[in-house]
Design a protein around this motif. Structure first.
Motif, mmCIF file in Angstrom:
data_model
loop_
_atom_site.group_PDB
_atom_site.id
_atom_site.type_symbol
_atom_site.label_atom_id
_atom_site.label_comp_id
_atom_site.label_asym_id
_atom_site.label_seq_id
_atom_site.Cartn_x
_atom_site.Cartn_y
_atom_site.Cartn_z
ATOM 1 N N ALA A 151 0.996 -1.123 0.117
ATOM 2 C CA ALA A 151 0.171 -0.116 0.178
ATOM 3 C C ALA A 151 0.850 1.139 -0.087
ATOM 4 O O ALA A 151 1.899 1.351 0.872
ATOM 5 C CB ALA A 151 -0.809 -0.082 1.279
ATOM 6 N N GLY A 152 0.390 2.126 -0.954
ATOM 7 C CA GLY A 152 1.288 3.546 -1.053
ATOM 8 C C GLY A 152 2.605 3.243 -1.676
ATOM 9 O O GLY A 152 3.078 4.233 -2.027
ATOM 10 N N LEU A 153 2.947 2.382 -2.329
ATOM 11 C CA LEU A 153 4.209 2.357 -3.109
ATOM 12 C C LEU A 153 3.902 2.192 -4.265
ATOM 13 O O LEU A 153 3.075 1.393 -5.157
ATOM 14 C CB LEU A 153 4.842 0.668 -2.771
ATOM 15 N N PRO A 154 4.413 3.158 -5.102
ATOM 16 C CA PRO A 154 3.945 3.316 -6.565
ATOM 17 C C PRO A 154 4.570 2.179 -7.592
ATOM 18 O O PRO A 154 5.528 1.655 -6.956
ATOM 19 C CB PRO A 154 4.608 4.735 -7.041
ATOM 20 N N GLY A 155 4.053 2.088 -8.731
ATOM 21 C CA GLY A 155 4.603 1.058 -9.533
ATOM 22 C C GLY A 155 3.329 0.080 -9.876
ATOM 23 O O GLY A 155 2.288 -0.028 -9.261
ATOM 24 N N ASP A 156 3.711 -0.818 -11.196
ATOM 25 C CA ASP A 156 2.798 -1.852 -11.362
ATOM 26 C C ASP A 156 2.751 -3.039 -10.527
ATOM 27 O O ASP A 156 3.614 -3.289 -9.611
ATOM 28 C CB ASP A 156 2.994 -2.241 -12.923
ATOM 29 N N ARG A 157 1.714 -3.692 -10.559
ATOM 30 C CA ARG A 157 1.531 -4.957 -9.649
ATOM 31 C C ARG A 157 1.390 -6.256 -10.586
ATOM 32 O O ARG A 157 0.799 -6.069 -11.747
ATOM 33 C CB ARG A 157 0.355 -5.010 -8.775
ATOM 34 N N SER A 158 1.753 -7.593 -10.227
ATOM 35 C CA SER A 158 1.572 -8.618 -10.902
ATOM 36 C C SER A 158 1.512 -9.629 -9.837
ATOM 37 O O SER A 158 2.359 -10.063 -8.843
ATOM 38 C CB SER A 158 2.909 -8.851 -11.872
ATOM 39 N N LEU A 159 0.445 -10.444 -9.917
ATOM 40 C CA LEU A 159 -0.012 -11.478 -8.908
ATOM 41 C C LEU A 159 -0.257 -12.873 -9.625
ATOM 42 O O LEU A 159 -0.145 -13.766 -9.221
ATOM 43 C CB LEU A 159 -1.340 -10.921 -8.040
ATOM 44 N N CYS A 160 -0.938 -12.746 -10.796
ATOM 45 C CA CYS A 160 -1.579 -13.848 -11.161
ATOM 46 C C CYS A 160 -0.590 -14.808 -12.110
ATOM 47 O O CYS A 160 -0.237 -14.341 -13.232
ATOM 48 C CB CYS A 160 -2.956 -13.650 -12.069
ATOM 49 N N ASN A 161 -0.697 -15.998 -11.587
ATOM 50 C CA ASN A 161 -0.510 -16.977 -12.610
ATOM 51 C C ASN A 161 -1.522 -17.544 -13.255
ATOM 52 O O ASN A 161 -2.529 -17.021 -13.381
ATOM 53 C CB ASN A 161 0.373 -18.278 -11.628
ATOM 54 N N SER A 162 -1.404 -18.823 -13.892
ATOM 55 C CA SER A 162 -2.287 -19.333 -14.890
ATOM 56 C C SER A 162 -3.819 -19.468 -14.009
ATOM 57 O O SER A 162 -4.994 -18.935 -14.370
ATOM 58 C CB SER A 162 -2.198 -20.584 -15.532
ATOM 59 N N ALA A 163 -3.805 -20.144 -12.933
ATOM 60 C CA ALA A 163 -5.023 -20.242 -12.292
ATOM 61 C C ALA A 163 -5.374 -19.164 -11.543
ATOM 62 O O ALA A 163 -6.644 -18.897 -11.599
ATOM 63 C CB ALA A 163 -4.612 -21.447 -11.212
ATOM 64 N N GLY A 164 -4.582 -18.210 -11.141
ATOM 65 C CA GLY A 164 -4.952 -16.967 -10.478
ATOM 66 C C GLY A 164 -5.628 -16.182 -11.515
ATOM 67 O O GLY A 164 -6.830 -15.444 -11.314
ATOM 68 N N LEU A 165 -5.250 -16.082 -12.656
ATOM 69 C CA LEU A 165 -5.938 -15.184 -13.714
ATOM 70 C C LEU A 165 -7.386 -15.815 -14.378
ATOM 71 O O LEU A 165 -8.217 -14.909 -14.801
ATOM 72 C CB LEU A 165 -5.209 -14.645 -14.943
#
Length: 375
Positions: A183-197
């Protein structure tokens, strides 16, 4: 005559699966090509996805350099990051993006005073328990990367442990941990692997990282994600045996005929990547018709029951997995996962085809085969 065993790679299906993943995720997506594109041929898959994929991801620097040497100029992320200063220099020289998931890698970048404009993906251990900074340490690691003058782009990422379990709250919990830590840290995020997305809308952010789904092996239990198989592993029957009741077949004598049985001997075995642990009854297709294996899988061959297929015989086509036989079903029968099966395919001819232009069935037209491919 060439041994009839081959893996047919449907590049149109690969593109379809990537487009489905990107549409489902809603953001950009790195196509994961580690382990030679899960056994499918990293260079061929990268070329097929060029102009469509937002970038690629591999495990380590040698995998990425091979793609660069093949002319792949798109962004490539090193999921394991750099293993040493030489790795980091090589990554920088090839314009690669690097994951930083531990203190030694952070210090490596801080010590590399000669480097500039690094694109770093900072990894949070949100619950996988494997690699990544603890949630309470991520803000300090982020600040150090921002302050050292080497990093121009900084993305925040994590990896899910149980995204293929739709009834578990683990993925939602990991997402909450990640969001709180960053929270509060600028920048893109990446969370999802195959099952995640595919499954977890709450976790979709700027970048997805589809892997196994690209190759048509559905990571979700119901297997209803609409993916298309990319690899068809196939061979032919090259001999037929007539068993009488009581006759024993194969190593260990695990199959004993209870009735007159016609058995086709197929030119593929565990040395080619078909699992030795596949038991009697594992499904195959013979000339497009359902059949199953009998007896133990050998190094170079296996046997199938063709008693119910009177027209099947020498030269009959056998699909081990692909459009007619789900690789997930074979994996479950063999007590493993489709990732392992696909990655283990070797010693067979690889053919790369576009199903939009190929006639139904297999083998592929000779002009589209690549029998001399070095893997």
């Amino acid at each position: 005559m060439t041994r009839p065993t081959q893996a047919i790679i449907d590049l149109q299906a690969l593109r379809y699966n990537y487009a489905l993943a990107r549409q489902r995720h809603g953001g950009r997506a790195l196509a994961v090509l580690k382990a030679n594109a899960y056994g499918h041929g990293a260079t061929q898959c990268a070329r097929a996805l060029s102009g469509l994929a937002d970038g690629f991801a591999v495990a380590f620097v040698e995998e990425a350099v091979s793609l660069r040497k093949a002319g792949i100029g798109a962004p490539i992320l090193l999921l394991e990051g750099a293993f040493g200063a030489d790795d980091l220099d090589l990554a920088h020289a090839n314009g690669l993006w690097v994951v930083v998931h531990q203190e030694s890698q952070l210090r490596m970048i801080e010590a590399a005073r000669h480097l500039r404009d690094l694109n770093v993906w900072l990894k949070v251990n949100s619950g996988m328990g494997r690699a990544g900074f603890a949630p309470g340490d991520i803000a300090a690691a982020y600040a150090r990367l921002k302050a050292n003058g080497r990093v121009s782009e900084l993305t925040l990422m994590t990896h899910f442990a149980r995204a293929d379990e739709p009834d578990s709250d683990a993925t939602a919990q990991q997402t909450r941990v990640f969001d709180a830590a960053t929270a509060g840290l600028p920048g893109d995020r990446s969370l999802c692997n195959s099952a995640g997305l595919l499954q977890w809308e709450c976790a979709r952010r700027d970048w997805g990282r589809p892997g196994i789904l690209l190759y048509g092996a559905d990571p979700m239990p119901k297997g209803d994600s609409g993916l298309k198989p990319v690899m068809t592993l196939c061979s032919e029957i090259f001999a037929v045996r007539e068993l009488r009741p009581g006759d024993v077949l194969g190593y260990g004598g695990t199959f004993i005929a209870k009735q007159p049985t016609r058995v086709g001997i197929v030119a593929i075995g565990y040395a080619d990547g078909y699992p030795r642990t596949a038991p009697t009854g594992t499904p195959v297709r013979v000339d497009g018709q359902p059949a199953c294996t009998v007896g133990r899988v050998s190094m170079d061959m296996l046997t199938v029951d063709i008693t119910h297929l009177p027209t099947a015989g020498i030269g009959s086509a056998v699909e081990l997995w692909g459009n007619q036989v789900d690789v997930n079903v074979v994996a479950r029968a063999a007590g493993t996962i489709p990732y392992e099966l696909l990655c283990n395919v070797k010693r067979v001819r690889f053919s790369y085809v576009d199903r939009e232009n190929a006639s139904p069935g297999y083998p592929a037209p000779a002009s589209q085969q690549a029998p001399d491919l070095v893997r």
